[in-house]
Motif scaffolding. Structure first.
Motif, mmCIF file in Angstrom:
data_model
loop_
_atom_site.group_PDB
_atom_site.id
_atom_site.type_symbol
_atom_site.label_atom_id
_atom_site.label_comp_id
_atom_site.label_asym_id
_atom_site.label_seq_id
_atom_site.Cartn_x
_atom_site.Cartn_y
_atom_site.Cartn_z
ATOM 1 N N VAL A 141 -10.936 5.225 20.367
ATOM 2 C CA VAL A 141 -10.158 5.194 19.135
ATOM 3 C C VAL A 141 -11.098 5.355 17.941
ATOM 4 C CG1 VAL A 141 -8.575 3.846 17.710
ATOM 5 C CG2 VAL A 141 -8.438 3.710 20.209
ATOM 6 N N LEU A 142 -10.734 6.217 16.980
ATOM 7 C CA LEU A 142 -11.563 6.414 15.800
ATOM 8 C C LEU A 142 -11.701 5.111 15.010
ATOM 9 C CD1 LEU A 142 -10.367 9.881 14.428
ATOM 10 C CD2 LEU A 142 -12.305 9.368 15.910
ATOM 11 N N GLU A 143 -12.847 4.954 14.381
ATOM 12 C CA GLU A 143 -13.153 3.709 13.680
ATOM 13 C C GLU A 143 -12.188 3.405 12.541
ATOM 14 O OE1 GLU A 143 -17.130 3.956 12.332
ATOM 15 O OE2 GLU A 143 -18.020 3.998 14.352
ATOM 16 N N MET A 144 -11.560 4.423 11.984
ATOM 17 C CA MET A 144 -10.717 4.215 10.813
ATOM 18 C C MET A 144 -9.531 3.296 11.093
ATOM 19 S SD MET A 144 -8.842 7.921 10.496
ATOM 20 C CE MET A 144 -7.672 8.518 11.726
ATOM 21 N N PHE A 145 -9.160 3.134 12.368
ATOM 22 C CA PHE A 145 -8.014 2.286 12.698
ATOM 23 C C PHE A 145 -8.366 0.800 12.688
ATOM 24 C CE2 PHE A 145 -6.824 6.378 14.442
ATOM 25 C CZ PHE A 145 -5.515 6.493 14.047
ATOM 26 N N GLU A 146 -9.653 0.482 12.564
ATOM 27 C CA GLU A 146 -10.052 -0.923 12.542
ATOM 28 C C GLU A 146 -9.655 -1.595 11.230
ATOM 29 O OE1 GLU A 146 -14.203 -1.069 13.305
ATOM 30 O OE2 GLU A 146 -14.047 -0.237 15.340
ATOM 31 N N LYS A 147 -9.714 -0.844 10.110
ATOM 32 C CA LYS A 147 -9.366 -1.408 8.809
ATOM 33 C C LYS A 147 -8.462 -0.445 8.045
ATOM 34 C CE LYS A 147 -13.606 -4.136 8.331
ATOM 35 N NZ LYS A 147 -14.810 -4.403 7.481
ATOM 36 N N PRO A 148 -7.211 -0.328 8.447
ATOM 37 C CA PRO A 148 -6.298 0.582 7.736
ATOM 38 C C PRO A 148 -5.940 0.047 6.356
ATOM 39 C CG PRO A 148 -5.107 -0.690 9.377
ATOM 40 C CD PRO A 148 -6.550 -1.028 9.559
ATOM 41 N N ALA A 149 -5.618 0.960 5.440
ATOM 42 C CA ALA A 149 -5.130 0.574 4.117
ATOM 43 C C ALA A 149 -3.617 0.399 4.213
ATOM 44 C CB ALA A 149 -5.488 1.639 3.094
ATOM 45 N N ILE A 150 -3.128 -0.816 3.952
ATOM 46 C CA ILE A 150 -1.715 -1.149 4.151
ATOM 47 C C ILE A 150 -1.071 -1.520 2.829
ATOM 48 C CG2 ILE A 150 -0.091 -2.679 5.329
ATOM 49 C CD1 ILE A 150 -2.219 -3.130 7.465
ATOM 50 N N THR A 151 0.067 -0.918 2.559
ATOM 51 C CA THR A 151 0.899 -1.324 1.427
ATOM 52 C C THR A 151 2.212 -1.851 1.986
ATOM 53 O OG1 THR A 151 1.798 0.917 1.185
ATOM 54 C CG2 THR A 151 -0.137 0.360 -0.129
ATOM 55 N N GLY A 152 2.704 -2.945 1.405
ATOM 56 C CA GLY A 152 3.917 -3.568 1.923
ATOM 57 C C GLY A 152 3.589 -4.717 2.859
ATOM 58 N N ASN A 153 4.626 -5.248 3.487
ATOM 59 C CA ASN A 153 4.504 -6.423 4.362
ATOM 60 C C ASN A 153 4.379 -5.983 5.813
ATOM 61 O OD1 ASN A 153 4.585 -8.994 5.434
ATOM 62 N ND2 ASN A 153 6.826 -9.123 5.372
ATOM 63 N N ALA A 154 3.127 -5.874 6.305
ATOM 64 C CA ALA A 154 2.926 -5.400 7.675
ATOM 65 C C ALA A 154 1.553 -5.797 8.189
ATOM 66 C CB ALA A 154 3.083 -3.881 7.748
ATOM 67 N N THR A 155 1.453 -5.880 9.509
ATOM 68 C CA THR A 155 0.175 -6.080 10.198
ATOM 69 C C THR A 155 0.049 -5.014 11.276
ATOM 70 O OG1 THR A 155 1.154 -7.635 11.780
ATOM 71 C CG2 THR A 155 0.171 -8.565 9.769
ATOM 72 N N THR A 156 -1.182 -4.731 11.688
ATOM 73 C CA THR A 156 -1.406 -3.693 12.704
ATOM 74 C C THR A 156 -2.368 -4.196 13.774
ATOM 75 O OG1 THR A 156 -3.283 -2.727 11.517
ATOM 76 C CG2 THR A 156 -1.088 -1.863 11.005
ATOM 77 N N ALA A 157 -2.291 -3.546 14.941
ATOM 78 C CA ALA A 157 -3.205 -3.854 16.052
ATOM 79 C C ALA A 157 -3.217 -2.676 17.014
ATOM 80 C CB ALA A 157 -2.770 -5.128 16.770
#
Length: 360
Positions: free
Chosen positions: A228-244
């Motif tokens: 997985v590309l490194e960029m998915f480790e710290k995505p820029a998020i707007t709104g109410n959400a979490t990622t994994a």
């Protein structure tokens, strides 16, 4: 002086005859020119003959290595090798000075490219200072190569300078060539300044999930090794959400948990790209979309469609999804949902459209 005349000859003959025939003519005429300026009739005749030999050799070599890093030192080394005949010492001296000058000059050129890339990607794009910095490094690269060759000429035959009076027509050619050199070098400087930036990969996800919390799985981008590309480790998020990042039956995916309007953007730079066609094709195809069966994107001609698997916990969320791959030199691969896709519960196929486009 020699650079000015070379540029003049290349503009007159090279552009009309083609690059390789132009290089051959350049070396042929330049041999006679060097002989006239630095020697008598006999030296002029010898160097003219050597120029006739050097031209085809350098033209042939250039045809194989024109887009390669080794072309610069190799071509200059061959020219020095032939112009140094018939003395072994001269051959070695001029070849070494030519190769080292070509390598150092190209190194300075690459250093200039790095600095321009850095300035363009640090918020200075459009500054009037950048074109002059680019031109400075172009000229400095030529100066370093010329100084190395002149040093080799001095130790080989003592011909680094001469007191012989230069004819008026050669002075005109020199001055015209120098002016054309500045103009011709300024043009690629402007091109470099206007389009050069780091190669990059990005993914964008836009979700309209309503007030209830929902969970979606969207694809991630994998490198050539399946990581997985490194960029998915710290995505820029707007709104109410979490990622994994999770594993699913369809491959790795980005789990998005949230409600309301959500925007998630990931971008990763890959340094300074090479400008060859082979490097561009390798870069464009150097990734895969995790939940898709498609594995080859960079040779897209015109429009293209790619199907991806997406999961939604409930009916109703809206999704816009896009992937972009920019080689840094004017070619961008873009895949995206053409409209806001309304998802249903469970796994489903979402179609992406797009292709490779060129920009200035």
């Amino acid at each position: 002086m020699g650079i000015g005349l070379l540029m003049l000859i290349l503009l007159i003959f090279g552009l009309s005859a083609g690059i390789i025939p132009g290089l051959i003519l350049v070396f042929v005429i330049y041999g006679a020119y060097v002989g006239y300026v630095f020697g008598g009739q006999r030296s002029s005749s010898r160097l003219a003959k050597m120029g006739v030999i050097a031209g085809p050799f350098c033209g042939i070599v250039a045809s194989f290595y024109l887009d390669s890093v080794v072309s610069y030192p190799v071509i200059v080394a061959i020219a020095g090798l032939i112009f140094g005949l018939p003395r072994i010492k001269n051959m070695v001296t001029l070849s070494v000075s030519g190769a080292s000058g070509g390598a150092m000059g190209y190194g300075m050129y690459v250093l200039g490219e790095n600095i321009i890339y850095l300035l363009n990607n640090s918020g200075m794009r459009g500054s009037l200072l950048i074109p002059f910095i680019a031109l400075f490094f172009f000229l400095l690269a030529i100066g370093i190569a010329g100084a190395s060759i002149a040093t080799g000429m001095y130790f080989a035959q003592g011909t680094a300078y001469t007191r012989r009076e230069i004819p008026r027509f050669l002075k005109i050619a020199r001055n015209t060539g120098v002016a054309l050199t500045v103009l011709v070098l300024f043009y690629p400087s402007i091109i470099l300044v206007s389009i050069a930036h780091y190669a990059s990969t990005s993914e964008s996800v836009h979700i309209e999930a309503g007030n209830e919390k929902t969970i979606l799985y969207v694809p991630v981008l994998l490198d050539e090794n399946g990581e997985v590309l490194e960029m998915f480790e710290k995505p820029a998020i707007t709104g109410n959400a979490t990622t994994a990042i999770i594993d699913t039956d369809y491959g790795k995916a980005l789990e998005i948990s949230g409600s309301g309007v959500i925007g998630i953007n990931m971008r990763q730079t890959h340094g300074i790209p090479e400008k060859t066609q082979e490097a561009t094709e390798k870069f464009m195809n150097g990734f895969t979309i995790s939940t898709s069966d498609s594995t080859h994107y960079g040779d897209i001609k015109g429009s293209q469609t790619v199907d991806i698997w997406v999961y939604s916990e409930y009916d109703g969320p809206g999704l816009r999804f896009s992937v972009s791959r920019d080689n840094g030199w004017g070619a961008v691969l873009s895949l995206y949902t053409e409209e806001h896709r309304r998802l249903t519960e469970g796994w489903q196929v979402v179609r992406l459209s797009g292709g490779t486009i060129m920009y200035d």
